[in-house]
Scaffold this motif. Sequence first.
Motif, short mmCIF file in Angstrom:
data_model
loop_
_atom_site.label_atom_id
_atom_site.label_comp_id
_atom_site.label_asym_id
_atom_site.label_seq_id
_atom_site.Cartn_x
_atom_site.Cartn_y
_atom_site.Cartn_z
N HIS A 247 0.85 -1.19 0.00
CA HIS A 247 0.00 0.00 0.00
C HIS A 247 0.89 1.24 0.00
O HIS A 247 1.75 1.39 0.88
CB HIS A 247 -0.89 -0.03 1.24
N ASP B 234 -3.63 2.28 6.16
CA ASP B 234 -4.50 1.15 6.49
C ASP B 234 -3.67 0.15 7.30
O ASP B 234 -2.60 0.48 7.81
CB ASP B 234 -5.11 0.51 5.24
N SER C 72 -1.72 -2.01 6.49
CA SER C 72 -0.43 -2.38 5.91
C SER C 72 0.75 -1.84 6.71
O SER C 72 1.84 -2.39 6.65
CB SER C 72 -0.34 -1.90 4.46
#
Length: 532
Positions: free
Chosen positions: A429, A436, A438
């Motif tokens: 990402h 997020d 990630s």
Amino acid sequence: MTSNKDAPRLTRREDLLAALREERVWDLAIIGGGATGLGVALDAAMRGFSVVLVESRDFAAGTSSRATKLVHGGVRYLAQGNVPLVTEALHERTRLLHNAPHLAQPLAFVMPSYQWWEVPFYGIGLKIYDLLAGSHGLGRTEFLSRHQTLQCLPGVQPAGLVGGVKYWDGQFDDARVALALARTAAAQGALVINHCEVKGLIHEAGRVVGLTCEDTETREALNVRARCVINATGVWVDGLRQMDGDALGRPARPMVAPSQGVHLVVDREFLPGDHALLVPKTRDGRVLFAVPWLGKLILGTTDTPRHDLALEPEPFGHEVAFILNESARYLRRAPQRADVRSCWVGLRPLVKPAEASEGDTKALSREHTVLVSRSGLVTVTGGKWTTYRAMAEDVLSKCMADALLPHRPGGATLKQLLVGADAGASGRHPLSQASDLSVYGREAAFVEALPGSGRQLGGGLTEAMVRFAVRHEYARTVEDVLARRVRLLFLDARLACSLAPAVGAIVAEESGRDPEIAAFEALAAKYLHLPA
């Protein structure tokens, strides 16, 4: 893919304090939980030394969470002719991107050109930048047409644009890299503890043999004894050096001249796309960045002398005006004061030579310095985030050269993956987009398994993320969570303030302590204040 052996370590406060109370002599006691101190802790622990690190506030609460979010070789240092510094930084840039791929990634920059000579002039310099990087390069420099520049920078000012130059550097989440360093050092056996303030140094027969500290939550006083004490407090190193000198009747000459860097955060609509904008020389000779980061756009930065050492420095009115005025010259839509979502300030610890003129920060060293006092106190300051690992090696080399530590070979951190890293992962990402799960890398599944993983609090933050921050990431307050475990204070201070009560309730439930909601709300108000 995760397994039980990947399970994150618990960071119970009572366990950390119990270990700190033990009567023992550590090999190293490190004061300061920023990039440099944490880098030293990891390197030393990996060499087999016993290590304790104490931080008065939170890890990276000072300068190390307030960078421009760039992992870079230093294009402007190349212009100054400092080739060794640039070469080292380019190599260290690649190592950081490898060791923390979930938190540091390549980023393309474009220098828009409004004069015919700028494309060849800056382009040739950036080609040299590529050559210095060698096999550590992230991408080749390209000369862009006007059309190509507009494609890369859809929000750039088109009037008078003749072309541009595209080159590559990196970006990262500075506070989370610092946290990953702390947790990786702990996994290697180091004791790292935040919210534990050093109150004094312990001297015996003219030598520093430890420190006195205080748990800022309970006000419990603790003594820590060590064979080697390292002062890695960044812009605040002179305070400890003075403490050391006063104890021996030898006043220390100040070695740091603080420089202030201001950043304004606005929405991405001002510069859509995943390329950063760099103006290498504004009307008054300064540098201007517009960097996409975690779904927002960072505008900055300034380089202003600062004579006080505030824990939460505030911008000067002329700094805000400079960033907005120069942004208006290079962006199609000019950001206004009302568009600023957050404004944050960091103090850079520039090393001051004896002949430096008062207030001249551009003439001061961007390189790091390691000094050992007559008592044996080791002080490290200066440098930049990108070279934290090399700085740590230099600190330990100095300790061994001065017989403060036995010699042990280095190089262990060259390829050491930080907590959460998965070097084999693909399709990461982008850090330019809103955050997020990630950013947790290999630990994302453990976050999702916690209670509240489906309950969104706002801004992408879930209840489970707050629980993970307290249980596994040393978070003790609302500020720890909203400023550094997630970066909402830096991205949108008003939103962060609105989430404080909900986050505070979870922190209190997990930690059993006051989450300091009111203090955070007052802090968020400062991040929204723009002086005239």
